[in-house]
Write an enzyme that holds these catalytic residues in place. Structure first.
Site, PDB file in Angstrom:
ATOM      1  N   GLY A   1      74.521  45.536 -11.943  1.00 20.15           N
ATOM      2  CA  GLY A   1      74.577  44.973 -10.594  1.00 20.15           C
ATOM      3  C   GLY A   1      75.150  45.989  -9.640  1.00 20.15           C
ATOM      4  O   GLY A   1      76.218  46.537  -9.900  1.00 20.15           O
TER       5      GLY A   1
ATOM      6  N   CYS B   1      74.065  40.464 -13.830  1.00 16.05           N
ATOM      7  CA  CYS B   1      75.377  40.897 -13.338  1.00 16.05           C
ATOM      8  C   CYS B   1      76.176  41.380 -14.539  1.00 16.05           C
ATOM      9  O   CYS B   1      75.804  41.150 -15.680  1.00 16.05           O
ATOM     10  CB  CYS B   1      76.131  39.738 -12.703  1.00 16.05           C
ATOM     11  SG  CYS B   1      75.298  39.063 -11.270  1.00 16.05           S
TER      12      CYS B   1
ATOM     13  N   TYR C   1      65.267  46.614 -20.792  1.00  9.40           N
ATOM     14  CA  TYR C   1      65.663  47.336 -19.584  1.00  9.40           C
ATOM     15  C   TYR C   1      67.148  47.232 -19.234  1.00  9.40           C
ATOM     16  O   TYR C   1      67.788  48.241 -18.964  1.00  9.40           O
ATOM     17  CB  TYR C   1      64.823  46.823 -18.406  1.00  9.40           C
ATOM     18  CG  TYR C   1      65.313  47.262 -17.040  1.00  9.40           C
ATOM     19  CD1 TYR C   1      65.246  48.597 -16.635  1.00  9.40           C
ATOM     20  CD2 TYR C   1      65.862  46.342 -16.143  1.00  9.40           C
ATOM     21  CE1 TYR C   1      65.692  48.997 -15.368  1.00  9.40           C
ATOM     22  CE2 TYR C   1      66.308  46.740 -14.879  1.00  9.40           C
ATOM     23  CZ  TYR C   1      66.220  48.053 -14.499  1.00  9.40           C
ATOM     24  OH  TYR C   1      66.663  48.455 -13.265  1.00  9.40           O
TER      25      TYR C   1
ATOM     26  N   ASN D   1      77.439  35.661 -15.094  1.00 10.90           N
ATOM     27  CA  ASN D   1      76.169  36.367 -15.236  1.00 10.90           C
ATOM     28  C   ASN D   1      75.132  35.358 -15.689  1.00 10.90           C
ATOM     29  O   ASN D   1      75.311  34.695 -16.705  1.00 10.90           O
ATOM     30  CB  ASN D   1      76.316  37.485 -16.278  1.00 10.90           C
ATOM     31  CG  ASN D   1      74.996  38.150 -16.642  1.00 10.90           C
ATOM     32  OD1 ASN D   1      74.841  38.667 -17.735  1.00 10.90           O
ATOM     33  ND2 ASN D   1      74.038  38.153 -15.750  1.00 10.90           N
ATOM     34  N   GLY D   2      74.068  35.248 -14.924  1.00 11.67           N
ATOM     35  CA  GLY D   2      73.016  34.303 -15.278  1.00 11.67           C
ATOM     36  C   GLY D   2      72.537  33.563 -14.058  1.00 11.67           C
ATOM     37  O   GLY D   2      72.771  33.989 -12.928  1.00 11.67           O
TER      38      GLY D   2
END
Ligand SMILES: O=P(O)(O)OC[C@H]1O[C@H](OP(=O)(O)OP(=O)(O)O)[C@H](O)[C@@H]1O
Ligand SMILES: NC(=O)CC[C@H](N)C(=O)O
Ligand SMILES: [Mg+2]
Length: 508
Positions: A28, A2, A257, A101-102
């Site tokens: 995201g 995210c 990526y 995020n995670g």
């Protein structure tokens, strides 16, 4: 993955939050949200969809206040319901909001503790709602009517003691300020920046430095693993290391990526890392296949371009953009279901046949995960008239699930799982397949910041940096989150049109 953001400024923060989220969209695509706070109210707009779709003018006008946080979501826990869009908000203590995020690896245990011991109700299956409630409970335990930075730091220390897994977080405390912290391994990225204005200094946190650049903030530094930085409404910055034994081990897949190439994270320039990945992969081809008969190097847009360009240069071969990408289609890998991913590869990429006809082509991608892209692309190259189709991956084979914020939970869905490289080549239909070695990938990143001793490379080597990921846990996650299980679980209440809540103002 995210994208998260937090801003405390001297003028309304809504537009800067929006602009920042727009640049983090690649992290995201499923849902987006912004929460702002003026003197005594919070304003929240979140829903499923991309940033441009979620926020209309009326929402933007309602997002008042000089501070706020924002989120773009790629779900790795729970489902794709708009009820799980972020930021999350709890009204006690003080009024707290969180963007995460995670992925927590002990979410089930925490949920149970929150219910039985902390007497807190969790209303979704999102691990981020759990994280917020753990923080809220711990802050409640130490807080006084007059909140001080030390209370916040104690709560973050307790979060580190209780929570396992990956979390890069931005939070807003109503009437008090914004804060940002990272798990003790710094698995997910988080940067801190500021800008000077005529009215004074403004502060910003974001997943990637590109968001600071675009919004006009200067990168100050990364939030350190385990550290919490907070900025209060008076513009005072406070920071403290809140973890007992932080060990820096950022996720290597960010460099492969996820991150934009123009971002700096943990002192490493993503673009330069990808160039080095190309250089090392070309070196491997020269080593293991000195008499190759490649005519041309062709990248699979977008992410592999940087590595492919450098490979072509090192191999002294022409580089050609043989696939054209439809700029209106998002990233395929982070789409929620396999049917959608498959369809989107074809909608997204088309071959320029003259670049393939009667040539031995080397297609380059940054990684092969489910094999969705490579399989179709190789067929497209053949259909366009290629004589031989070779394939190179700038990352090693992905053989293990990721449990730290990348939604690849199911071993069965990974084309590299239980297959040798020759079997993978056969499965994707390549005449030859060359993978980057893991040591080379790690060195390509480490060269940017030799102080980093370790990276989380669990999807390549099965070694989970947090030490708590057991085979039983992986089985459970696989059952809950494989593509067919996900299909049966989506749904839930709708997103928030603009919500404005009056909350307690406290003395300061
Ligand atoms: O083996 P797979 O499961 O297909 O996953 C790997 C592919 O997915 C990603 O591309 P994506 O289209 O998401 O984004 P990009 O345009 O940034 O390359 C990645 O760059 C690979 O091309
Ligand atoms: N990719 C992420 O960082 C996801 C955050 C959180 N686990 C969610 O599913 O919403
Ligand atoms: Mg790609």
């Amino acid at each position: 993955m995210c994208g998260i953001i937090g801003i405390l400024g001297k003028s309304p923060a809504n537009q800067a939050l929006y602009d920042g989220l727009l640049v983090l969209q690649h992290r995201g695509q499923d849902a987006a949200g912004i929460l702002t706070c003026d003197d005594n109210r919070i304003h929240l707009r979140k829903d499923n969809g991309q940033v441009r779709d979620v926020f209309q003018e009326r929402h933007m006008l309602g997002l008042k206040g000089n501070m706020g946080i924002g989120h773009v979501r790629y779900p790795t826990a729970g489902c794709d319901s708009p009820a799980e869009a972020q930021p999350f908000y709890v009204n006690s203590p003080y009024g707290l909001a969180l963007a995460h995020n995670g992925n927590l690896t002990n979410a089930d245990q925490l949920k149970d503790e929150l219910y039985r011991e902390d007497l807190r109700h969790i209303n979704t299956d999102s691990d981020s709602e759990i994280l917020l409630n753990v923080f809220a409970h711990e802050l409640q335990a130490v807080a006084k009517l007059r909140l001080a930075p030390e209370h916040i730091f104690k709560a973050v220390s307790a979060v580190h003691r209780r929570c396992r897994g990956a979390y890069a977080v931005t939070m807003l405390v109503t009437g008090f300020g914004i804060l940002a912290y990272r798990d003790p391994w710094g698995i997910r990225p988080l940067v801190y920046g500021k800008r000077e204005t005529d009215q004074g200094t403004e502060y910003m946190f974001a997943s990637e430095s590109v968001a600071l650049d675009v919004v006009g903030f200067d990168l100050v530094r990364d939030v350190a693993p385990g550290e919490c930085i907070m900025v209060d409404v008076n513009g005072q910055v406070h920071s403290q290391q809140c973890a007992e034994k932080p060990i820096h081990a950022p996720c290597i897949f960010e460099f492969v990526y996820f991150a934009r190439p123009d971002s700096m994270m943990d002192g490493i320039y993503v673009h330069k890392t990808r160039l080095r990945m190309g250089e090392r992969l070309a070196g491997k081809i020269k080593r293991v296949w000195p008499d190759h008969d490649i005519d041309v190097v062709i990248p699979i847009p977008d992410t592999s371009r940087t590595a492919a360009l450098q490979m072509a240069y090192e191999l002294d071969l022409p580089y050609r953009e043989g696939f054209i990408k439809n700029r209106y289609i998002g990233r395929t890998f982070i789409m929620p279901g396999q049917a959608e991913r498959k369809k989107s590869v074809r909608q997204k990429l088309n071959a320029i046949d003259v670049e393939f006809r009667r040539k031995n082509v080397l297609l380059v991608d940054d990684s092969i995960v489910r094999g969705t892209t490579s399989k179709q692309i190789i067929q497209m190259a053949r259909d366009a008239g290629a004589r031989k189709v070779y394939f190179a991956s700038a990352a090693p084979p992905v053989r293990f699930p990721n449990v730290y914020g990348i939604d690849m939970p199911s071993r069965q869905e990974l084309i590299g799982h239980n297959r040798t490289e020759a079997q993978i080549a056969e499965a994707i239909g390549a005449d030859k397949l060359i993978y980057q070695d893991l040591e080379d990938l790690i060195e390509a990143a480490r060269e940017g910041n030799p102080k980093i001793q370790k990276f989380d490379a669990s999807c390549f080597n099965g070694e989970y940096i947090t030490g708590d990921v057991t085979p039983a846990y992986l089985d459970r996650v696989e059952n809950q989150r494989n593509d067919s299980a996900k299909n049966t679980r989506s749904g839930g209440q709708s997103g928030n049109d603009l919500v404005t809540a009056e909350v307690l103002t406290f003395p300061r």
